[in-house]
Structure formats: C-alpha cells, structure tokens
Design a protein around this motif. Structure first.
Motif, PDB file in Angstrom:
ATOM      1  N   LEU A 171       0.819  -1.013   0.056  1.00  6.61           N
ATOM      2  CA  LEU A 171      -0.060   0.211  -0.120  1.00  6.61           C
ATOM      3  C   LEU A 171       0.769   1.163  -0.003  1.00  6.61           C
ATOM      4  CD1 LEU A 171      -2.883  -1.015   2.491  1.00  6.61           C
ATOM      5  CD2 LEU A 171      -2.840  -0.830  -0.046  1.00  6.61           C
ATOM      6  N   PHE A 172       1.967   1.247   0.832  1.00  8.35           N
ATOM      7  CA  PHE A 172       2.736   2.492   0.850  1.00  8.35           C
ATOM      8  C   PHE A 172       3.554   2.465  -0.343  1.00  8.35           C
ATOM      9  CE2 PHE A 172       2.899   2.647   5.727  1.00  8.35           C
ATOM     10  CZ  PHE A 172       2.194   3.708   5.687  1.00  8.35           C
ATOM     11  N   ALA A 173       4.027   1.704  -1.134  1.00  8.40           N
ATOM     12  CA  ALA A 173       4.639   1.495  -2.467  1.00  8.40           C
ATOM     13  C   ALA A 173       3.442   2.084  -3.444  1.00  8.40           C
ATOM     14  CB  ALA A 173       5.101   0.216  -2.983  1.00  8.40           C
ATOM     15  N   LEU A 174       2.305   1.828  -3.393  1.00 12.93           N
ATOM     16  CA  LEU A 174       1.351   2.329  -4.161  1.00 12.93           C
ATOM     17  C   LEU A 174       0.988   3.767  -4.007  1.00 12.93           C
ATOM     18  CD1 LEU A 174      -1.025  -0.824  -4.456  1.00 12.93           C
ATOM     19  CD2 LEU A 174      -0.030   0.295  -6.422  1.00 12.93           C
ATOM     20  N   VAL A 175       1.017   4.259  -2.932  1.00  9.63           N
ATOM     21  CA  VAL A 175       0.873   5.441  -2.509  1.00  9.63           C
ATOM     22  C   VAL A 175       1.972   6.261  -3.041  1.00  9.63           C
ATOM     23  CG1 VAL A 175       0.959   7.284  -0.542  1.00  9.63           C
ATOM     24  CG2 VAL A 175      -0.294   5.265  -0.265  1.00  9.63           C
ATOM     25  N   ALA A 176       3.003   6.074  -3.108  1.00 11.93           N
ATOM     26  CA  ALA A 176       4.185   6.818  -3.554  1.00 11.93           C
ATOM     27  C   ALA A 176       4.158   6.795  -5.188  1.00 11.93           C
ATOM     28  CB  ALA A 176       5.477   5.983  -3.131  1.00 11.93           C
ATOM     29  N   LEU A 177       3.596   5.653  -5.662  1.00 13.49           N
ATOM     30  CA  LEU A 177       3.586   5.750  -7.210  1.00 13.49           C
ATOM     31  C   LEU A 177       2.396   6.617  -7.763  1.00 13.49           C
ATOM     32  CD1 LEU A 177       4.489   4.140  -9.827  1.00 13.49           C
ATOM     33  CD2 LEU A 177       2.851   2.418  -9.302  1.00 13.49           C
ATOM     34  N   TYR A 207       8.311  12.489 -17.647  1.00 13.30           N
ATOM     35  CA  TYR A 207       9.780  11.911 -17.606  1.00 13.30           C
ATOM     36  C   TYR A 207       9.940  10.590 -17.925  1.00 13.30           C
ATOM     37  CZ  TYR A 207      14.288  10.885 -16.361  1.00 13.30           C
ATOM     38  OH  TYR A 207      15.609  10.294 -16.005  1.00 13.30           O
ATOM     39  N   LEU A 208       9.054   9.711 -17.215  1.00 13.21           N
ATOM     40  CA  LEU A 208       8.907   8.237 -17.203  1.00 13.21           C
ATOM     41  C   LEU A 208       8.125   7.618 -18.376  1.00 13.21           C
ATOM     42  CD1 LEU A 208       8.946   7.344 -13.543  1.00 13.21           C
ATOM     43  CD2 LEU A 208      10.807   7.189 -14.877  1.00 13.21           C
ATOM     44  N   LEU A 209       7.715   8.664 -19.378  1.00 16.93           N
ATOM     45  CA  LEU A 209       6.745   8.337 -20.383  1.00 16.93           C
ATOM     46  C   LEU A 209       5.603   7.595 -19.923  1.00 16.93           C
ATOM     47  CD1 LEU A 209       9.532   7.088 -22.804  1.00 16.93           C
ATOM     48  CD2 LEU A 209       8.316   9.425 -22.597  1.00 16.93           C
ATOM     49  N   ILE A 210       5.048   7.738 -18.800  1.00 14.46           N
ATOM     50  CA  ILE A 210       3.682   7.241 -18.105  1.00 14.46           C
ATOM     51  C   ILE A 210       2.698   8.069 -18.521  1.00 14.46           C
ATOM     52  CG2 ILE A 210       2.772   6.350 -16.229  1.00 14.46           C
ATOM     53  CD1 ILE A 210       5.480   5.601 -15.248  1.00 14.46           C
ATOM     54  N   PRO A 211       1.373   7.702 -18.734  1.00 13.79           N
ATOM     55  CA  PRO A 211       0.449   8.545 -18.807  1.00 13.79           C
ATOM     56  C   PRO A 211       0.132   9.072 -17.612  1.00 13.79           C
ATOM     57  CG  PRO A 211       0.076   6.405 -20.100  1.00 13.79           C
ATOM     58  CD  PRO A 211       1.076   6.200 -19.336  1.00 13.79           C
ATOM     59  N   VAL A 255       2.405   8.703 -11.155  1.00  7.41           N
ATOM     60  CA  VAL A 255       1.156   8.731 -11.969  1.00  7.41           C
ATOM     61  C   VAL A 255       0.504   9.774 -11.813  1.00  7.41           C
ATOM     62  CG1 VAL A 255      -1.001   7.483 -12.431  1.00  7.41           C
ATOM     63  CG2 VAL A 255       0.942   6.157 -11.954  1.00  7.41           C
ATOM     64  N   GLY A 256       0.330  10.354 -10.596  1.00  4.41           N
ATOM     65  CA  GLY A 256      -0.541  11.536 -10.301  1.00  4.41           C
ATOM     66  C   GLY A 256       0.261  12.847 -10.457  1.00  4.41           C
ATOM     67  N   ALA A 279      -6.481  11.619 -11.245  1.00  7.00           N
ATOM     68  CA  ALA A 279      -7.067  11.186  -9.969  1.00  7.00           C
ATOM     69  C   ALA A 279      -6.206  10.324  -9.157  1.00  7.00           C
ATOM     70  CB  ALA A 279      -8.455  10.267 -10.601  1.00  7.00           C
ATOM     71  N   GLY A 280      -4.786  10.219  -9.711  1.00  2.74           N
ATOM     72  CA  GLY A 280      -3.908   9.467  -8.832  1.00  2.74           C
ATOM     73  C   GLY A 280      -3.639   9.915  -7.405  1.00  2.74           C
ATOM     74  N   ALA A 281      -3.464  11.384  -7.378  1.00  5.17           N
ATOM     75  CA  ALA A 281      -3.473  11.905  -6.076  1.00  5.17           C
ATOM     76  C   ALA A 281      -4.495  11.698  -5.030  1.00  5.17           C
ATOM     77  CB  ALA A 281      -3.417  13.434  -5.948  1.00  5.17           C
ATOM     78  N   ARG A 282      -5.652  11.821  -5.617  1.00  7.34           N
ATOM     79  CA  ARG A 282      -6.834  11.302  -4.779  1.00  7.34           C
ATOM     80  C   ARG A 282      -6.882   9.965  -4.213  1.00  7.34           C
ATOM     81  NH1 ARG A 282      -9.891  13.486  -9.132  1.00  7.34           N
ATOM     82  NH2 ARG A 282     -11.105  11.803  -9.272  1.00  7.34           N
TER      83      ARG A 282
END
Length: 375
Positions: A196-202, A215-219, A207-208, A223-226
């Motif tokens: 869960l903490f890894a996903l929070v950081a991601l 920079y990482l070529l990720i869409p 993502v958010g 909503a990622g921050a929410r």
C-alpha cells in the motif's frame, strides 16, 4: 468533503490556513495519521464484539493457536476508518461505486468469519468474482481502458469487453492471494502494508504528478493523487491494526480484512494503469499465496483428466512410485509457502515474517526499476 468545502466555498477567505484543506499532501498525511490512531485506540475497546476464530485445520499446528481469538477485525477497521475516508478523500460518483464494492468484499469475508460452518471455496470464489466484475466496471467507467505496459512506450486502449474481465481476474487473484497469505501473525498485514505504501508513492509521486509521469513516459492520471489519499488512509488503519496483531496476536483480521486489503491493492494497481505493477508491489504475496491457488487449480485439472492427485504421503509405496513426477513435485511443497517454511524448513513465525518482509522490501525497488524505468 473537506476538500470540496474549501474548493466550493472558498474557506480560505475566512481564515488563511483553511487553504490547506485543498492540499492533497495535507489530506494524505492527516488522514493516514488519523486512521492509524483511531484503529490503535478503538480496536482493543471493540474487539470483544467480533466473532471468535474456530481454527485452521490445514495449518501446520492444526490451527489451535488461533482458536478463541477475536477475528473479522477487517470489519471494524473498515467501519471505523470510513468517516475519515469520506472527510479526507475528494471522490466522484464512480469512485463511490468502487468504495461500495470494497465494502461488499469485506462484508462477504466477515460473514464467512462469523459463520459456524466456513463457506465453501466455490461460494467464496463466485462472490469474489461478482464483486471483482462490478469493481472493474466502475474502474472502466472512471478512467476508460487505457493501459501502459512494461517495455512499451505507447499507451494501449482496450475495449470494455477485454478490460473488464481482465481487470476482474486481477482483482480476484489479489483478493485470494492476500487471503492465502494470512496464516502467520502479522505476515499478510505487513506485506500488504508495504504494498500500500509503495502504491501511495506511485500514485501520488509518479502517476498523479505530471512532470514525473512525463519524464518516465507514463500516462498522467489526475485522479492518482486522490487515490493516493484513500490508499494511505487504509494503510494507516492497517498499521494501527498491526500494533495489536504482532505475535502473539490479540485480534485477527480474518477474511474480512484480507479480502478488503487484497482488493484495495488490486484497485490501486488498476488505477495506476499498469496491471503488471502487481508484480512490483506484491511479489512475495503473489508467490506465497498465488502459487497455492495455481497448485490447487492444476491438481484439479489433472484429476479431471484422470491423474491420481492424492497426497503422496497418504499412499502406499508402490502407489506413490506410480504417481506422475509433476504431481509428486507439487505435493512435496506446501502452499502457501509460509506453511512450507514453517513445517519443512522449520522456520519460526518470527523468521517467516522477517524474511518474507525483507524479500519484498528488496524486490519492490528492483522490479520498479525494471518494469517502470526501463521503457
């Protein structure tokens, strides 16, 4: 709710510090700390209202150590943390639908914990699949079928007929792999907390956050921050629970907790947009619990086509010798793997917890670089 109050009513005009209610970082930190404190404080005061564990007959110790302990704490965690979630997380309609599905999954697990006779595998599996399909539909409604994959630069877009069944399978696997990992005090909870903490950081920092995502070529997903706030709140609640679940545990999360948190991990992975992230954030959970699901499915398939799949140690010597080598190999390893480590390798519960946690702590950053940075 707090976010929308500040956003729509401009509370910062009344008092400057109210502007902090519009900060995702403040809401994330405040929600996580509040959830952890509430669970730590209230769980001991309400655990006597929970059903008691009836033992796990397949456990190496016969499941006797857990008999009589309060179980189904996942129900208490989810209900106690719900007001904090509604206060701190700015949600839209499909996100409320996903939240309802999370609680439906928890409710199914709690009813199983409470039942005098445990529910059958088929009943639980079908209920999990139904909830997973509903959740996948809400996720598709929320963000469409766009995916970014390892080693592929461009985003791909799936139709709902491909995305929803595929997402449901991933959710079903995460629910049941987490549930299968729940057998050593603190093991499933600790591994899931790392996930869960890894996903929070991601979600929050990659993502958010548009500059890093670009920079990482990720869409980029606004909503990622929410979702990072929501995931962090439940991570805080899980941390508060683990205070009381350290060996010897005083309360067990039960199916209510393992199913809730397992599904939350799957939902967060899908919101991040890359289903392969489940390998990054939950490698040990997948190997520990997921391989047990694979073994069970494989043995049932082999039995249907005529192979003798009875446990090797229950057979006579000539019958055991006649078994297929693959079946003998499958029976030589106990699943979930934490049972194999305790029974066959003679690891203590503390050794299983520490070593499995260390493996996940090392694997997650390595897999993150391989699957995300190298694109």
């Amino acid at each position: 709710m707090l976010y929308w109050l500040e956003w729509f009513y401009g509370l910062r005009v009344l008092w400057g510090p109210f502007r902090l209610l519009g900060s995702h970082m403040i809401l994330l930190a405040a929600g996580t700390l509040a959830a952890g404190f509430v669970i730590w404080w209230l769980l001991p005061r309400y655990r006597h209202r929970l059903p008691t564990d009836k033992g796990k007959m397949l456990a190496p110790d016969g499941g006797m150590k857990s008999i009589g302990k309060p179980t189904g704490a996942g129900m208490l965690l989810s209900l106690l943390v719900l007001p904090i979630t509604l206060l701190c997380v700015p949600l839209w309609l499909p996100e409320y639908g996903i939240l309802v599905c999370l609680y439906l999954c928890m409710t199914c697990g709690f009813l199983d914990d409470k039942s005098i006779l445990p529910w059958g595998e088929v009943k639980k599996g079908l209920l999990d699949l139904a909830v997973a399909l509903a959740t996948a539909s809400f996720i598709y409604w929320m963000q469409g079928g766009g995916l970014w994959l390892p080693f592929v630069k461009d985003e791909i877009v799936l139709s709902p007929w491909l995305y929803i069944p595929g997402a449901a399978v991933l959710l079903w696997v995460t629910i049941n792999a987490t549930n299968c990992s729940d057998g050593v005090d603190g093991l499933a909870g600790t591994l899931t907390l790392f996930s869960l903490f890894a996903l929070v950081a991601l979600l929050y920092g990659v993502v958010g956050y548009f500059p890093i995502a670009d920079y990482l070529l990720i869409p980029h997903n606004a909503a990622g921050a929410r979702w990072a706030i929501l995931v962090a709140i439940y991570a805080g609640a899980l941390a508060g629970y683990l205070w009381h679940n350290a060996e010897p545990s005083r309360v067990l999360m039960g199916d209510a907790g393992s199913r809730l948190f397992g599904m939350l991990v799957g939902v967060a992975v899908l919101v991040a947009g890359n289903p392969f992230l489940i390998i990054v954030v939950s490698p040990v959970v997948l190997v520990n619990g997921g391989t047990g699901l694979f073994k069970l499915s494989l043995l049932r398939m082999l039995r249907r086509i005529g192979f003798d799949v009875r446990p090797t140690h229950t057979l006579k010597e000539e019958e055991a010798t006649g078994q297929h080598v693959i079946i003998r190999a499958l029976h030589s390893i106990r699943f979930p793997l934490h049972d194999h480590c305790r029974k066959n390798l003679e690891w203590s519960n503390a050794q299983v917890l520490m070593r499995f946690t260390l493996m996940q702590a090392f694997l997650t950053p390595i897999l993150f670089v391989i699957l995300i940075k190298i694109r």
